[in-house]
Design a protein around this motif. Structure first.
Motif, PDB file in Angstrom:
ATOM      1  N   GLY A  16       0.929  -1.319  -0.161  1.00 55.46           N
ATOM      2  CA  GLY A  16      -0.064   0.116   0.199  1.00 55.46           C
ATOM      3  C   GLY A  16       0.982   1.390  -0.033  1.00 55.46           C
ATOM      4  N   CYS A  17       0.272   2.256   0.636  1.00 54.57           N
ATOM      5  CA  CYS A  17       0.794   3.593   0.440  1.00 54.57           C
ATOM      6  C   CYS A  17       1.954   4.037   1.427  1.00 54.57           C
ATOM      7  CB  CYS A  17      -0.352   4.817   0.319  1.00 54.57           C
ATOM      8  SG  CYS A  17      -1.207   4.658   2.026  1.00 54.57           S
ATOM      9  N   ASN A  20       1.014   3.393   4.993  1.00 49.74           N
ATOM     10  CA  ASN A  20       1.564   2.130   5.368  1.00 49.74           C
ATOM     11  C   ASN A  20       2.878   1.831   5.925  1.00 49.74           C
ATOM     12  OD1 ASN A  20      -1.085   0.912   5.931  1.00 49.74           O
ATOM     13  ND2 ASN A  20      -0.788  -0.485   4.533  1.00 49.74           N
ATOM     14  N   THR A  52      -1.545  -4.067   5.344  1.00 54.71           N
ATOM     15  CA  THR A  52      -2.292  -4.449   3.878  1.00 54.71           C
ATOM     16  C   THR A  52      -3.020  -3.060   3.589  1.00 54.71           C
ATOM     17  OG1 THR A  52      -4.291  -5.059   5.293  1.00 54.71           O
ATOM     18  CG2 THR A  52      -2.861  -6.652   4.657  1.00 54.71           C
ATOM     19  N   CYS A  53      -3.336  -3.215   2.133  1.00 55.66           N
ATOM     20  CA  CYS A  53      -4.013  -2.268   1.628  1.00 55.66           C
ATOM     21  C   CYS A  53      -5.473  -2.869   1.027  1.00 55.66           C
ATOM     22  CB  CYS A  53      -3.142  -1.843   0.152  1.00 55.66           C
ATOM     23  SG  CYS A  53      -3.660  -0.349  -0.625  1.00 55.66           S
ATOM     24  N   SER A  54      -6.162  -1.765   0.824  1.00 56.55           N
ATOM     25  CA  SER A  54      -7.769  -2.212   0.385  1.00 56.55           C
ATOM     26  C   SER A  54      -8.148  -1.272  -0.821  1.00 56.55           C
ATOM     27  CB  SER A  54      -8.681  -2.002   1.584  1.00 56.55           C
ATOM     28  OG  SER A  54      -8.904  -3.042   2.352  1.00 56.55           O
ATOM     29  N   ILE A  55      -7.226  -0.382  -1.205  1.00 54.78           N
ATOM     30  CA  ILE A  55      -7.597   0.455  -2.138  1.00 54.78           C
ATOM     31  C   ILE A  55      -8.363   0.040  -3.393  1.00 54.78           C
ATOM     32  CG2 ILE A  55      -5.659   0.889  -3.390  1.00 54.78           C
ATOM     33  CD1 ILE A  55      -7.478   3.996  -1.792  1.00 54.78           C
ATOM     34  N   CYS A  87      -5.273  -1.629   6.472  1.00 54.90           N
ATOM     35  CA  CYS A  87      -6.701  -1.451   5.899  1.00 54.90           C
ATOM     36  C   CYS A  87      -7.472  -2.509   5.632  1.00 54.90           C
ATOM     37  CB  CYS A  87      -6.266  -0.230   4.413  1.00 54.90           C
ATOM     38  SG  CYS A  87      -5.409   0.963   5.217  1.00 54.90           S
ATOM     39  N   VAL A 171     -10.751   4.729   1.660  1.00 50.41           N
ATOM     40  CA  VAL A 171      -9.835   5.023   2.918  1.00 50.41           C
ATOM     41  C   VAL A 171     -10.712   5.796   4.079  1.00 50.41           C
ATOM     42  CG1 VAL A 171      -8.203   6.825   3.331  1.00 50.41           C
ATOM     43  CG2 VAL A 171      -7.846   5.500   1.456  1.00 50.41           C
ATOM     44  N   VAL A 174     -11.731   2.778   6.261  1.00 50.36           N
ATOM     45  CA  VAL A 174     -10.712   1.850   6.832  1.00 50.36           C
ATOM     46  C   VAL A 174      -9.549   2.640   7.681  1.00 50.36           C
ATOM     47  CG1 VAL A 174     -10.886   0.281   5.229  1.00 50.36           C
ATOM     48  CG2 VAL A 174      -9.110   1.838   4.754  1.00 50.36           C
ATOM     49  N   ARG A 175      -9.625   4.083   7.765  1.00 52.25           N
ATOM     50  CA  ARG A 175      -8.744   4.916   8.254  1.00 52.25           C
ATOM     51  C   ARG A 175      -9.385   5.774   9.110  1.00 52.25           C
ATOM     52  NH1 ARG A 175      -3.104   4.537   8.164  1.00 52.25           N
ATOM     53  NH2 ARG A 175      -2.483   2.484   7.094  1.00 52.25           N
ATOM     54  N   GLN A 206      -3.392  11.435   4.587  1.00 61.91           N
ATOM     55  CA  GLN A 206      -4.242  11.243   3.257  1.00 61.91           C
ATOM     56  C   GLN A 206      -4.677  12.597   2.769  1.00 61.91           C
ATOM     57  OE1 GLN A 206      -4.604   8.703   1.919  1.00 61.91           O
ATOM     58  NE2 GLN A 206      -4.166   7.019   3.002  1.00 61.91           N
TER      59      GLN A 206
END
Ligand code: SAH
Ligand code: SF4
Ligand code: F3S
Length: 445
Positions: A16-17, A20, A52-55, A87, A171, A174-175, A206
């Protein structure tokens, strides 16, 4: 400290970004304090955490595949604890524990302080999940353990969460909501990094432009925190990411112009060139507003580079909307862009209220047109640098050829040049002689 262990090892893998990447450094610090030392060798670890990332769906697919591949490791060492954090942990919660994959614990982005406790319970087969989002957690007091660091540049998280609710975006879910970090703790972290030899910090969030801190009757907004960090030392470069166009103020641009060590680069995601689509995306600006902001950047900081994010094939996007994205790109002459196909995310406003009605092959065709246009613009932007002299902060040897050093100019372009007698962390002036698709090549003068 409760839940303290002796001589255990943790392996952290990050997806992810930038948020993370920075969070993994906070996690490392929390786990260090609980007795875990970080290892780069997964097979000697007692605890594996996957951040992890969920984007987009494919970001999550990557994690599912990774978990499948960890089955063998877990079989060989049943005592190994595997945790999913970040995320995707926040989005999928119990589903991760209920899968038949090796997941022993789950922690969302605001529950990292409880990781030692969660691990302790996971080892005993209980209470293995914490995905509570917080209104005020910023981990301000935690000094990150720098992972995979070049010793020159580091991220500093200055705010967390997002209140923008762009209709396509997962985002905010999850954030959690926006919260800013105490300015004193930010300045202290940057000072400590500088004294350890770091020469560049990137203030991240973000939505960094909405940084806001109130203390009694004094208010600190983004331009002020940026300036305070820039004033630490002229040899410390300061960058920031990501800016939302609606919050990009002239005050910020003037602050950038006033300090040589605030890097002249703005990442300003536009997403679409069509005002109609921007409205459906809930971006809160129009095509004209975005163009006005770009013109103002170039008026106040003529040497500023501008990069962006673009989504192809959002709900109801017509060929005409798509043409507007292309024409905006052409007008803007972005130096760099991240480009994506729209991917519907469960629970978002777009998923609930709009139809994902652009056929996959059209999304792909449009994305490819966007990418090939940007390739041309990126090449043009690099060509224009040939013959110029830039101050480069040296980050290390070039990955491609060990006789070359690599660094970036203020505009965030990667520059490589023959090494000579130069150390990383130093500033050198480089005359640009050539460019490739990703890099500028030059010589020290
Ligand atoms: N906070 C930043 C970055 C958010 S995620 C910002 O506001 O710009 C990074 C990029 O992913 C976004 O800018 C957007 O271009 C892209 N993105 C987000 N959700 C997406 C989705 N559902 N499908 C495709 N791309 C998406
Ligand atoms: Fe997502 Fe929009 Fe927030 Fe960026 S500003 S994180 S795109 S909701
Ligand atoms: Fe991905 Fe979470 Fe960043 S969804 S893009 S890792 S904030």
């Amino acid at each position: 400290m409760k839940f303290q262990v002796k001589e255990k090892k943790i392996y952290i893998e990050t997806y992810g970004c930038q948020m993370n990447i920075a969070d993994s450094e906070i996690v490392a610090s929390i786990m260090n304090a609980a007795g875990y030392s970080v290892t780069g060798n997964i097979s000697e670890s007692d605890l594996v955490l996957i951040n992890t990332c969920s984007i987009r769906e494919n970001a999550e697919q990557k994690i599912w595949n990774r978990l499948k591949s960890l089955k063998a490791l877990k079989k060989r060492n049943p005592d190994l604890m595997i945790g999913v954090i970040g995320c995707m942990a926040e989005r999928l919660k119990e589903t991760l524990l209920e899968s038949n994959l090796p997941v022993d614990l789950v922690a969302g982005p605001d529950s990292y302080r409880t990781l030692p406790e969660l691990t302790f319970h996971a080892e005993r087969g209980q209470n293995r999940i914490n995905t509570i989002l917080s209104e005020d957690e910023t981990y301000a007091d935690i000094e990150p353990v720098r992972l995979d660091s070049n010793g020159v540049s580091a991220f500093i998280t200055i705010m967390r969460g997002c209140n923008n609710m762009c209709s396509y975006c997962v985002v905010p879910f999850v954030r959690g909501i926006e919260r800013s970090r105490d300015p004193e703790s930010i300045v202290k972290e940057a000072e400590q990094l500088f004294s350890k030899g770091y020469r560049e910090v990137t203030l991240i969030g973000q939505n960094v432009n909405s940084y806001y801190w109130e203390d009694g009757n004094s208010v600190v907004k983004f331009p002020q925190i940026l300036e305070r960090v820039a004033l630490i030392n002229p040899l410390l470069r300061v960058r920031f990411s990501t800016s939302h166009p609606k919050d990009l103020s002239d005050e910020l641009l003037n602050t950038m112009a006033a300090h040589k060590n605030i890097c002249k680069h703005i990442h300003l995601p536009v997403q679409s060139g069509s005002t109609r689509i921007l409205k459906l995306m809930n971006r809160q600006y129009t095509r004209d507003w975005y163009m006005e902001r770009l013109a103002t950047i170039r008026r106040i900081i003529p040497e500023c580079s501008i990069s962006t994010d673009i989504i192809a094939g959002f709900c109801t996007e017509t060929e005409e909307d798509h043409r507007e994205t292309l024409s905006l790109m052409e007008w803007a002459e972005f130096d760099f862009a991240y480009m994506f196909k729209y991917n519907e995310r469960p629970g978002t406003r777009a998923a609930r209220n709009l139809k994902d009605d652009v056929p996959e092959e059209i999304k792909l065709k449009r994305l490819n047109e966007i990418i090939s246009l940007q390739n041309r613009l990126s090449a043009k932007s690099k060509k224009a640098d040939i013959g110029k002299i830039y101050e480069i902060l040296v980050e290390g040897t070039s990955k491609r050829s060990p006789e070359y050093l690599s660094g970036r100019n203020s505009q965030n372009k990667v520059v490589v040049f023959p090494s000579g007698n130069i150390q990383k962390g130093e500033y050198v002036n480089v005359l640009i002689e050539k460019s490739t698709s990703a890099t500028l090549i030059g010589k020290v003068i």
